[in-house]
Design an enzyme around this catalytic site. Structure first.
Site, mmCIF file in Angstrom:
data_model
loop_
_atom_site.group_PDB
_atom_site.id
_atom_site.type_symbol
_atom_site.label_atom_id
_atom_site.label_comp_id
_atom_site.label_asym_id
_atom_site.label_seq_id
_atom_site.Cartn_x
_atom_site.Cartn_y
_atom_site.Cartn_z
ATOM 1 N N HIS A 1 0.833 -1.209 0.000
ATOM 2 C CA HIS A 1 0.000 0.000 0.000
ATOM 3 C C HIS A 1 0.870 1.262 0.000
ATOM 4 C CE1 HIS A 1 -3.738 2.238 1.223
ATOM 5 N NE2 HIS A 1 -2.839 3.067 1.715
ATOM 6 N N GLU A 2 1.772 1.333 0.957
ATOM 7 C CA GLU A 2 2.592 2.545 1.063
ATOM 8 C C GLU A 2 3.535 2.674 -0.130
ATOM 9 O OE1 GLU A 2 1.616 4.701 3.100
ATOM 10 O OE2 GLU A 2 0.353 3.378 4.315
ATOM 11 N N HIS B 1 1.708 4.518 -2.791
ATOM 12 C CA HIS B 1 1.772 5.970 -2.567
ATOM 13 C C HIS B 1 3.138 6.508 -3.004
ATOM 14 C CE1 HIS B 1 -1.986 6.740 -0.481
ATOM 15 N NE2 HIS B 1 -1.745 5.851 0.471
ATOM 16 N N GLU C 1 -4.761 7.652 -2.957
ATOM 17 C CA GLU C 1 -5.251 6.377 -2.427
ATOM 18 C C GLU C 1 -5.520 5.396 -3.580
ATOM 19 O OE1 GLU C 1 -4.915 6.104 0.691
ATOM 20 O OE2 GLU C 1 -5.956 4.224 1.113
HETATM 21 ZN ZN ZN Z 1 -3.144 5.189 1.868
#
Ligand code: ZN
Length: 509
Positions: free
Chosen positions: A267-268, A271, A297
Site C-alpha cells: 500500500h505505502e 503511494h 489512495e
Molecule cells: Zn493510503
C-alpha cells in the site's frame, strides 16, 4: 515589456523555500515516529510548530500574491497544458486558500485538536465517549467556522473537502456514495452468507526479518526506487517525502499476522511510487505532489489490492513465500492462500476491513460528518447514530464506543469533514484507471503472473504519476479514462472477482 522570465524565476525561488520548509516539517515528523527517543517529544513538538509556521508565513507573503498578479497575463497567454500555466494556476489556488485562514484561528484550532487528541488517546481505551465529547463539540463548531472562511460554497463540507480532494463536491459525492452503498449492501450480504474461507494459517508465527525481506523484494519488483527511497518501522504505516529524490515508507510487523506488514508495504509503496514518478522538473514547486488524497489512495490500492491481492500475483509469489516460510505454509496451496487474503467479513474496524466491506465503513463516516456539519445531528447523538448506521449497512452493532465511534483518530485530531471521502474515492478511481490500463495492455495479468510489473508501472507513470498536481482530480480522471468519476468499473471488478471467489453469479449490469 514585463520580463516574465524574471518574475517566474522569482516566484520559483520563493516557492522552493516554502517547499523545503514543508519537507523539513515532514522530516521532523518522520523522525518523530520512527527513531526519536521518547524524551525528545517535547522539543520536537516545538520544532514542528516553528517550522510549520515559517513555511506558512513564507507562502502567504504578499510578495507571492504580487508575483501571481503580475504573472496573470503570462499564464493566460499559455496553453492550458503548459507547465508554467499549471504552476501559476495551482499556486494561485493554494495561495488564495492559505491567505483566507487567519493565523490566530488556525493556531487555536491546532491547540484544540492537540488537546482533543490527547484526551482521545485515553478516552478510547477507557471506552468513554463523554470524556472527549466536549472537545468534539468545539471541533465541530470550529470546522463550521473554517468552512465559513470560504463563503459562497454550495455545501458547508465543500471547502473542507477542497483541502484534500479539490473540486469533489458533496453534490457529486453524496449521490455517488449512496449508489455505491446500495450496490455494496446486498453484495456483502450475499458473500458473507457463504461459508468463509479458512485463513487460520495467516496467523501462525512469521519471524519479522523474513516478513520484511519478502515485502522489500516485492516492492523492488513493483518498481519502488531504493536510490530515492527507503522503508523503516513505525506504529502506523505511512508514506512521506522530503524531495522527489527522497520518498520514504514505513510499516509495522506483527509476527502472528502475515498480512499486516505485507499489505501495508504494498500500500505505502503505491503511494511512494506515485511521488517518485512525478516529473523531476516539478521539484521545488507545488506541482511536485500527488494531486489529491483520492487519487493518491487509488495508487496505494492499485498495488495493494488490484495487484497484491490478485490471483496472477500469488501464482508467481506464493512459491517464493512458501520457500521463505516452509513450516508455516507447508499445508497451504496457492488457491487456499488467495482465498484467505481475500476473505470478506462484516467487521467493526475500518482499518481491518476487506476490499468489499471497506467502503461501507467510509460511507458511514462520510454521511455522519455531513449530518453533523449540517446541524442535523448533534455530538451527543453521534454514538447512537453510529450504531444505527452499522446495523443498517453492515448488519452488526459495535458492543461499545471503543470499537464504534471512538475508533478513528480523524475527527478527534483536527477537523470534522473532508478526511474520509478520499479512501472511497481511491477505490473507485483505482478501478477506473486499472480497467483502462488493462484495455491498453491486455498482457498485464500475464506479466504479473511472471512477476513483471514494468508495463503497468510504465502506464501509470505516463498517465498519472508524472503529472503530479498539474491537473485536478476530475481533470485527471477525464484525461486518463475519457469519462468522469463513476462507480461502474469498481462494481464490475468486485462482482467479477468475488463472484468467482465465492462461487456466486452476480448480474454485472
Ligand atoms: Zn493510503
Amino acid at each position: 515589456m514585463t520580463d516574465y522570465t524574471k518574475l517566474m524565476s522569482d516566484l520559483r525561488q520563493r516557492l522552493a523555500e516554502v517547499y523545503d520548509l514543508q519537507n523539513i516539517v515532514a522530516l521532523l515528523h518522520w523522525d518523530q515516529t520512527t527513531y526519536m527517543p521518547p524524551a525528545g517529544a517535547k522539543a520536537r513538538v516545538r520544532q514542528l510548530g516553528l517550522v510549520s509556521r515559517l513555511a506558512h508565513e513564507k507562502f502567504v507573503d504578499p510578495a507571492i500574491g504580487k508575483l501571481l498578479d503580475a504573472l496573470e497575463p503570462y499564464g493566460a497567454s499559455l496553453p492550458y497544458d503548459h507547465d508554467d500555466a499549471a504552476l501559476l494556476r495551482v499556486t494561485r489556488r493554494l495561495y488564495d486558500q492559505a491567505v483566507r485562514l487567519p493565523p490566530d484561528f488556525m493556531s487555536r484550532l491546532h491547540e484544540v485538536a492537540a488537546e482533543s487528541y490527547s484526551v482521545w488517546t485515553r478516552a478510547r481505551p477507557a471506552n468513554d465517549f463523554s470524556m472527549v465529547a466536549p472537545y468534539l463539540k468545539q471541533i465541530l463548531e470550529m470546522s463550521r467556522q473554517l468552512a465559513d472562511f470560504f463563503p459562497g460554497y454550495e455545501h458547508i463540507a465543500d471547502p473542507l473537502i477542497d483541502f484534500s480532494d479539490y473540486g469533489m463536491k458533496v453534490s457529486i459525492l453524496r449521490p455517488l456514495f449512496a449508489r455505491l452503498r446500495d450496490e455494496l449492501v446486498p453484495l456483502v450480504e450475499a458473500i458473507t452468507s457463504q461459508p468463509p474461507p479458512d485463513d487460520h494459517f495467516l496467523y501462525r508465527h512469521y519471524p519479522e526479518a523474513q516478513q520484511l525481506a519478502f515485502g522489500l523484494d516485492v516492492i523492488r519488483r513493483f518498481g519502488f526506487d531504493f536510490e530515492r527511497g527507503r522503508q523503516d518501522k513505525t506504529h502506523h504505516p505511512f508514506m512521506t517525502k522530503f524531495s522527489l529524490y527522497d520518498v520514504r515508507i514505513t510499516t509495522r510487523v506483527k509476527e502472528d499476522d502475515l498480512t499486516e506488514a505485507m499489505f501495508s508495504t504494498f500500500h505505502e509503496a503505491g503511494h511512494a511510487m506515485y511521488e517518485q514518478g512525478i516529473a523531476l522538473e516539478y521539484e521545488g514547486t507545488p506541482l511536485a505532489e500527488g494531486t489529491s488524497s483520492g487519487v493518491h489512495e487509488s495508487q496505494s490500492r492499485t498495488w495493494e489490492n488490484y495487484v497484491g491481492r490478485s490471483r496472477p500475483f500469488w501464482e508467481h509469489f506464493f512459491p517464493r513465500l512458501r520457500e521463505m516460510f516452509p513450516e508455516q505454509l507447508h499445508d497451504v496451496d496457492v488457491d487456499a492462500f488467495y482465498r484467505a487474503v481475500n476473505k470478506v467479513q462484516k467487521s467493526l474496524i475500518r482499518t481491518d476491513a476487506d476490499e468489499v466491506t471497506y467502503n461501507l465503513h467510509v460511507i458511514i463516516r462520510f454521511e455522519l460528518e455531513l449530518e453533523l456539519l449540517e446541524g442535523k445531528l448533534t455530538i451527543d447523538e453521534l454514538p447512537e447514530a453510529w450504531r444505527a448506521r452499522y446495523r443498517e449497512y453492515l448488519g452488526i452493532e459495535p458492543p461499545d464506543d471503543k470499537d464504534g465511534v471512538l475508533q478513528d483518530v480523524h475527527w478527534y485530531s483536527g477537523v470534522i469533514g473532508g478526511a474520509f471521502q478520499g479512501y472511497t474515492l481511491g477505490n473507485i478511481i483505482a478501478a477506473q484507471f486499472f480497467e483502462k490500463a488493462l484495455e491498453a495492455h491486455p498482457s498485464i495479468p500475464d506479466e504479473i503472473r511472471q512477476g513483471k510489473f514494468d508495463t503497468l508501472h510504465g502506464w501509470l507513470r505516463e498517465q498519472v504519476y508524472r503529472h503530479g498536481r498539474k491537473y485536478t482530480p476530475a481533470e485527471l480522471i477525464r484525461r486518463v479514462t475519457g469519462e468522469d468519476l463513476t462507480i461502474e468499473p469498481y462494481i464490475r471488478y468486485l462482482k467479477r472477482k468475488y463472484g468467482e471467489l465465492y462461487g456466486l453469479s452476480f448480474d454485472e449490469g
